[in-house]
Write a protein that holds these residues in place. Structure first.
Motif, PDB file in Angstrom:
ATOM      1  N   SER A  94     -32.038  10.416 -46.364  1.00 37.29           N
ATOM      2  CA  SER A  94     -33.039  11.279 -46.255  1.00 37.29           C
ATOM      3  C   SER A  94     -32.976  12.086 -44.934  1.00 37.29           C
ATOM      4  O   SER A  94     -33.830  12.794 -44.654  1.00 37.29           O
ATOM      5  CB  SER A  94     -34.328  10.454 -46.362  1.00 37.29           C
ATOM      6  OG  SER A  94     -34.407   9.493 -45.729  1.00 37.29           O
ATOM      7  N   CYS A  97     -32.943  15.784 -44.271  1.00 40.73           N
ATOM      8  CA  CYS A  97     -34.233  16.476 -44.191  1.00 40.73           C
ATOM      9  C   CYS A  97     -34.803  16.784 -43.007  1.00 40.73           C
ATOM     10  O   CYS A  97     -35.551  17.733 -42.680  1.00 40.73           O
ATOM     11  CB  CYS A  97     -35.250  15.546 -45.363  1.00 40.73           C
ATOM     12  SG  CYS A  97     -34.612  15.435 -46.971  1.00 40.73           S
ATOM     13  N   GLN A  98     -34.330  15.946 -41.618  1.00 36.41           N
ATOM     14  CA  GLN A  98     -35.003  16.095 -40.441  1.00 36.41           C
ATOM     15  C   GLN A  98     -34.260  17.311 -39.860  1.00 36.41           C
ATOM     16  O   GLN A  98     -34.638  17.480 -38.656  1.00 36.41           O
ATOM     17  CB  GLN A  98     -34.901  14.840 -39.720  1.00 36.41           C
ATOM     18  CG  GLN A  98     -35.571  13.581 -40.396  1.00 36.41           C
ATOM     19  CD  GLN A  98     -35.210  12.501 -39.646  1.00 36.41           C
ATOM     20  OE1 GLN A  98     -34.286  12.314 -38.786  1.00 36.41           O
ATOM     21  NE2 GLN A  98     -35.676  11.495 -40.276  1.00 36.41           N
ATOM     22  N   TYR A 116     -30.302  12.012 -54.862  1.00 32.12           N
ATOM     23  CA  TYR A 116     -30.760  12.499 -53.634  1.00 32.12           C
ATOM     24  C   TYR A 116     -32.117  12.569 -53.026  1.00 32.12           C
ATOM     25  O   TYR A 116     -33.311  12.436 -54.083  1.00 32.12           O
ATOM     26  CB  TYR A 116     -30.157  13.806 -53.458  1.00 32.12           C
ATOM     27  CG  TYR A 116     -30.758  14.915 -54.427  1.00 32.12           C
ATOM     28  CD1 TYR A 116     -32.394  15.441 -53.979  1.00 32.12           C
ATOM     29  CD2 TYR A 116     -30.429  15.066 -55.684  1.00 32.12           C
ATOM     30  CE1 TYR A 116     -32.677  16.205 -55.089  1.00 32.12           C
ATOM     31  CE2 TYR A 116     -30.894  16.072 -56.421  1.00 32.12           C
ATOM     32  CZ  TYR A 116     -32.204  16.726 -56.098  1.00 32.12           C
ATOM     33  OH  TYR A 116     -32.754  17.294 -57.255  1.00 32.12           O
ATOM     34  N   CYS A 119     -37.303  14.476 -50.446  1.00 33.25           N
ATOM     35  CA  CYS A 119     -37.635  15.408 -49.284  1.00 33.25           C
ATOM     36  C   CYS A 119     -36.444  16.629 -49.360  1.00 33.25           C
ATOM     37  O   CYS A 119     -36.985  17.779 -48.943  1.00 33.25           O
ATOM     38  CB  CYS A 119     -37.452  14.719 -48.090  1.00 33.25           C
ATOM     39  SG  CYS A 119     -35.983  14.014 -47.553  1.00 33.25           S
ATOM     40  N   LEU A 120     -35.506  16.332 -49.691  1.00 35.59           N
ATOM     41  CA  LEU A 120     -34.329  17.317 -49.697  1.00 35.59           C
ATOM     42  C   LEU A 120     -34.787  18.398 -50.896  1.00 35.59           C
ATOM     43  O   LEU A 120     -34.556  19.697 -50.567  1.00 35.59           O
ATOM     44  CB  LEU A 120     -33.040  16.759 -50.002  1.00 35.59           C
ATOM     45  CG  LEU A 120     -31.712  17.666 -49.799  1.00 35.59           C
ATOM     46  CD1 LEU A 120     -31.863  17.992 -48.234  1.00 35.59           C
ATOM     47  CD2 LEU A 120     -30.410  16.868 -49.912  1.00 35.59           C
ATOM     48  N   ASP A 122     -37.598  19.019 -51.969  1.00 29.70           N
ATOM     49  CA  ASP A 122     -38.924  19.591 -51.416  1.00 29.70           C
ATOM     50  C   ASP A 122     -38.658  20.902 -50.394  1.00 29.70           C
ATOM     51  O   ASP A 122     -39.456  21.609 -50.118  1.00 29.70           O
ATOM     52  CB  ASP A 122     -39.860  18.666 -50.723  1.00 29.70           C
ATOM     53  CG  ASP A 122     -40.310  17.662 -51.689  1.00 29.70           C
ATOM     54  OD1 ASP A 122     -40.164  18.006 -52.932  1.00 29.70           O
ATOM     55  OD2 ASP A 122     -40.728  16.416 -51.241  1.00 29.70           O
ATOM     56  N   LEU A 123     -37.358  21.048 -49.675  1.00 34.76           N
ATOM     57  CA  LEU A 123     -37.294  21.813 -48.839  1.00 34.76           C
ATOM     58  C   LEU A 123     -37.110  23.171 -49.290  1.00 34.76           C
ATOM     59  O   LEU A 123     -37.234  24.195 -48.777  1.00 34.76           O
ATOM     60  CB  LEU A 123     -36.046  21.523 -47.975  1.00 34.76           C
ATOM     61  CG  LEU A 123     -35.878  20.215 -46.948  1.00 34.76           C
ATOM     62  CD1 LEU A 123     -34.460  20.166 -46.182  1.00 34.76           C
ATOM     63  CD2 LEU A 123     -37.017  20.627 -45.952  1.00 34.76           C
ATOM     64  N   ARG A 127     -38.839  25.792 -46.926  1.00 39.38           N
ATOM     65  CA  ARG A 127     -38.085  26.429 -46.025  1.00 39.38           C
ATOM     66  C   ARG A 127     -37.356  27.854 -46.545  1.00 39.38           C
ATOM     67  O   ARG A 127     -36.469  27.785 -47.592  1.00 39.38           O
ATOM     68  CB  ARG A 127     -36.819  25.445 -45.602  1.00 39.38           C
ATOM     69  CG  ARG A 127     -36.199  26.077 -44.350  1.00 39.38           C
ATOM     70  CD  ARG A 127     -35.141  24.871 -43.791  1.00 39.38           C
ATOM     71  NE  ARG A 127     -35.779  23.691 -43.395  1.00 39.38           N
ATOM     72  CZ  ARG A 127     -35.289  22.685 -43.107  1.00 39.38           C
ATOM     73  NH1 ARG A 127     -33.964  22.266 -42.947  1.00 39.38           N
ATOM     74  NH2 ARG A 127     -36.112  21.345 -42.552  1.00 39.38           N
ATOM     75  N   LYS A 139     -32.795  13.323 -58.821  1.00 40.78           N
ATOM     76  CA  LYS A 139     -33.674  12.959 -57.497  1.00 40.78           C
ATOM     77  C   LYS A 139     -33.937  11.494 -57.373  1.00 40.78           C
ATOM     78  O   LYS A 139     -33.991  10.957 -58.582  1.00 40.78           O
ATOM     79  CB  LYS A 139     -35.095  13.691 -57.442  1.00 40.78           C
ATOM     80  CG  LYS A 139     -35.083  15.083 -57.265  1.00 40.78           C
ATOM     81  CD  LYS A 139     -36.342  15.697 -57.383  1.00 40.78           C
ATOM     82  CE  LYS A 139     -37.471  15.194 -56.972  1.00 40.78           C
ATOM     83  NZ  LYS A 139     -38.524  16.204 -57.037  1.00 40.78           N
TER      84      LYS A 139
END
Length: 191
Positions: A94, A97-98, A116, A119-120, A122-123, A127, A139
């Motif tokens: 994770s 994602c940062q 995975y 959060c990935l 969700d980007l 983004r 997921k």
């Protein structure tokens, strides 16, 4: 540094760690093996890492995170990460994602990657221009054999992985065991 399609073999060389002004690491379509080295996180100017289409193994590293030194935060400018078409395994960390500049993540064709983090995925909605290609990887929250639990230090409870591994081993063992038995009558009949 572009060394794509050069038939390079062996591990990714440690000498790359001395290239502190490197902005692109393009080593795709070679025959590099071993795991992804931990020193890549020290190459802070890296914008693109493309080590796809090699024979790299092991987990996807969790070291792609912003680094803090003294009171200044150095945010990794990594915007594109290509790790597809290798033999990487485990769970995608994770910590990816940062990375605030990350726009492209390619992890498909790594058949041993289990899942995975949410959060990935969700980007994509958060983004603009973010793209990822995971292939058949699912997921973690939708893992069909259980759930993976992430804690604050990015450690993983491998419940899903263990059950997945057991099911995978059972399926492959049964195929290897039963296939000759099922085919024997067909093969023994005269034409």
């Amino acid at each position: 540094m572009s060394l794509q399609v050069n038939s390079l073999t062996g591990p990714i060389p440690p000498a790359l760690s001395t290239l502190v002004k490197l902005t692109k690491l393009l080593l795709s379509d070679n025959k590099l093996s071993g795991s992804i080295p931990g020193y890549i996180n020290t190459l802070m100017p890296l914008h693109i890492i493309d080590i796809s289409s090699n024979k790299l193994t092991g987990p996807v590293p969790s070291f792609f995170v912003p680094l803090a030194t003294n009171h200044t935060i150095n945010i990794s400018p990594l915007s594109e990460l290509y790790l597809d078409s290798n033999s990487l395994d485990s769970v995608i960390p994770s910590s990816l994602c940062q990375l605030s500049f990350l726009k492209m993540v390619m992890l498909s064709e790594n058949s041993d990657i289990l899942c995975y983090p949410d959060c990935l995925a969700d980007l994509s909605g958060k983004r603009p221009g973010f793209k990822m290609h995971m292939g058949s990887t699912i997921k973690c929250s939708k893992c069909k054999y259980g759930y993976l639990l992430w804690n604050d230090s990015n450690l993983i409870t491998y419940w899903c992985f263990i059950v997945y591994l057991i099911v995978w081993l059972q399926i492959h063992f049964l195929q290897a065991l039963l296939l000759p038995i099922l085919l024997a009558p067909l093969l023994s009949q005269p034409p």
